[in-house]
Design a protein around this motif. Structure first.
Motif, mmCIF file in Angstrom:
data_model
loop_
_atom_site.group_PDB
_atom_site.id
_atom_site.type_symbol
_atom_site.label_atom_id
_atom_site.label_comp_id
_atom_site.label_asym_id
_atom_site.label_seq_id
_atom_site.Cartn_x
_atom_site.Cartn_y
_atom_site.Cartn_z
ATOM 1 N N PHE A 115 0.880 -1.156 0.000
ATOM 2 C CA PHE A 115 0.000 0.000 0.000
ATOM 3 C C PHE A 115 0.916 1.203 0.000
ATOM 4 O O PHE A 115 1.597 1.487 0.975
ATOM 5 C CB PHE A 115 -0.927 0.008 1.219
ATOM 6 C CG PHE A 115 -1.761 1.256 1.273
ATOM 7 C CD1 PHE A 115 -2.780 1.457 0.373
ATOM 8 C CD2 PHE A 115 -1.489 2.243 2.199
ATOM 9 C CE1 PHE A 115 -3.530 2.622 0.395
ATOM 10 C CE2 PHE A 115 -2.233 3.408 2.234
ATOM 11 C CZ PHE A 115 -3.253 3.596 1.331
ATOM 12 N N ASN A 116 0.958 1.881 -1.114
ATOM 13 C CA ASN A 116 1.869 2.995 -1.310
ATOM 14 C C ASN A 116 1.052 4.255 -1.557
ATOM 15 O O ASN A 116 -0.091 4.174 -1.992
ATOM 16 C CB ASN A 116 2.750 2.699 -2.522
ATOM 17 C CG ASN A 116 4.087 3.375 -2.477
ATOM 18 O OD1 ASN A 116 4.320 4.262 -1.665
ATOM 19 N ND2 ASN A 116 4.974 2.978 -3.357
ATOM 20 N N THR A 117 1.606 5.390 -1.283
ATOM 21 C CA THR A 117 0.920 6.645 -1.557
ATOM 22 C C THR A 117 1.815 7.514 -2.433
ATOM 23 O O THR A 117 3.022 7.325 -2.489
ATOM 24 C CB THR A 117 0.590 7.414 -0.263
ATOM 25 O OG1 THR A 117 1.804 7.708 0.421
ATOM 26 C CG2 THR A 117 -0.320 6.596 0.627
ATOM 27 N N TRP A 118 1.160 8.446 -3.111
ATOM 28 C CA TRP A 118 1.928 9.349 -3.970
ATOM 29 C C TRP A 118 1.176 10.655 -4.115
ATOM 30 O O TRP A 118 0.007 10.666 -4.467
ATOM 31 C CB TRP A 118 2.149 8.742 -5.348
ATOM 32 C CG TRP A 118 2.955 9.642 -6.233
ATOM 33 C CD1 TRP A 118 2.492 10.460 -7.214
ATOM 34 C CD2 TRP A 118 4.352 9.845 -6.182
ATOM 35 N NE1 TRP A 118 3.522 11.150 -7.787
ATOM 36 C CE2 TRP A 118 4.680 10.790 -7.163
ATOM 37 C CE3 TRP A 118 5.373 9.321 -5.393
ATOM 38 C CZ2 TRP A 118 5.983 11.220 -7.383
ATOM 39 C CZ3 TRP A 118 6.653 9.746 -5.613
ATOM 40 C CH2 TRP A 118 6.951 10.682 -6.605
ATOM 41 N N GLY A 119 1.848 11.729 -3.859
ATOM 42 C CA GLY A 119 1.287 13.045 -4.119
ATOM 43 C C GLY A 119 1.916 13.593 -5.382
ATOM 44 O O GLY A 119 3.046 13.258 -5.729
ATOM 45 N N SER A 120 1.194 14.411 -6.078
ATOM 46 C CA SER A 120 1.720 14.952 -7.332
ATOM 47 C C SER A 120 2.436 16.281 -7.113
ATOM 48 O O SER A 120 2.805 16.939 -8.072
ATOM 49 C CB SER A 120 0.592 15.138 -8.340
ATOM 50 O OG SER A 120 -0.341 16.072 -7.841
ATOM 51 N N PHE A 121 2.621 16.668 -5.850
ATOM 52 C CA PHE A 121 3.317 17.911 -5.523
ATOM 53 C C PHE A 121 2.674 19.106 -6.213
ATOM 54 O O PHE A 121 3.344 20.007 -6.690
ATOM 55 C CB PHE A 121 4.805 17.817 -5.871
ATOM 56 C CG PHE A 121 5.483 16.650 -5.210
ATOM 57 C CD1 PHE A 121 5.729 16.653 -3.850
ATOM 58 C CD2 PHE A 121 5.840 15.536 -5.938
ATOM 59 C CE1 PHE A 121 6.326 15.571 -3.235
ATOM 60 C CE2 PHE A 121 6.448 14.453 -5.329
ATOM 61 C CZ PHE A 121 6.693 14.475 -3.969
#
Length: 190
Positions: A115-121
């Motif tokens: 379970f990974n997360t990612w923001g697009s900044f």
């Protein structure tokens, strides 16, 4: 088996019970407001535990299987996912670790699920997500040459059209391919 996992997760319930408003289920590898995020050809997997069990049986796992899932934040999301997986016979054990530990486990093939997360900044472009996860480096554990080459071209292109159309035409097949082969399973945004 990846399709079974997609059918096993109740994304709408996660939106309702964990995010609690202001969100919608996500089925593709970008946020709907980002430039070039065309979800028109992406599979929207419904919550269907019976279909998940059927697919597991067809894959040779009529009684499910044991696996590991790694996470480094939003433990409640990871635990909800584990609960859904268990309902269809996928008995996932949680490894809740710091991000560098999980990243190494993914890169070296030790984490079958994460379970990974990612923001697009705040970058309003779909490649802010697709390139890090499918661009052939770092977090890309899939390494599909067709996808990688298309993303390289997209990242090297300056588009002055308003609205930009090049990205949509090039990224739409990538998003479709990702949804059909499921190297990732997008969930509700946090």
């Amino acid at each position: 088996m990846r399709q079974a996992v997609n059918y096993a997760i109740d994304r709408q319930s996660m939106v309702t019970n964990l995010v609690k408003g202001g969100s919608k289920p996500v089925y593709n590898a970008c946020f709907r407001e980002q430039v070039a995020c065309d979800a028109s050809k992406v599979i929207n997997y419904p919550f269907d535990p019976q279909k998940a069990k059927q697919l597991l049986a067809e894959a040779g796992y009529p009684n499910g299987f044991d696996t590991d899932i790694w996470a480094y934040r939003e433990r409640d999301y990871a635990e909800a996912i584990i609960g859904y997986l268990r309902q269809v016979g996928i008995r996932a054990r949680l490894h809740y670790v710091q991000f560098p530990v999980m990243a190494d486990a993914l890169i070296f093939g030790k984490a079958p699920m994460a379970f990974n997360t990612w923001g697009s900044f705040s970058i309003n472009d779909a490649t802010a997500f697709t390139t890090p996860y499918f661009g052939g480096k770092g977090n890309d554990i899939w390494k599909d040459p067709e996808v990688t080459n298309t993303l390289l071209k997209a990242d090297e292109t300056i588009n002055t059209q308003v609205p930009p159309r090049w990205g949509v035409s090039r990224l739409s097949p990538i998003l479709r391919r990702c949804s059909h082969t499921q190297p990732t399973m997008p969930l509700p945004p946090i």
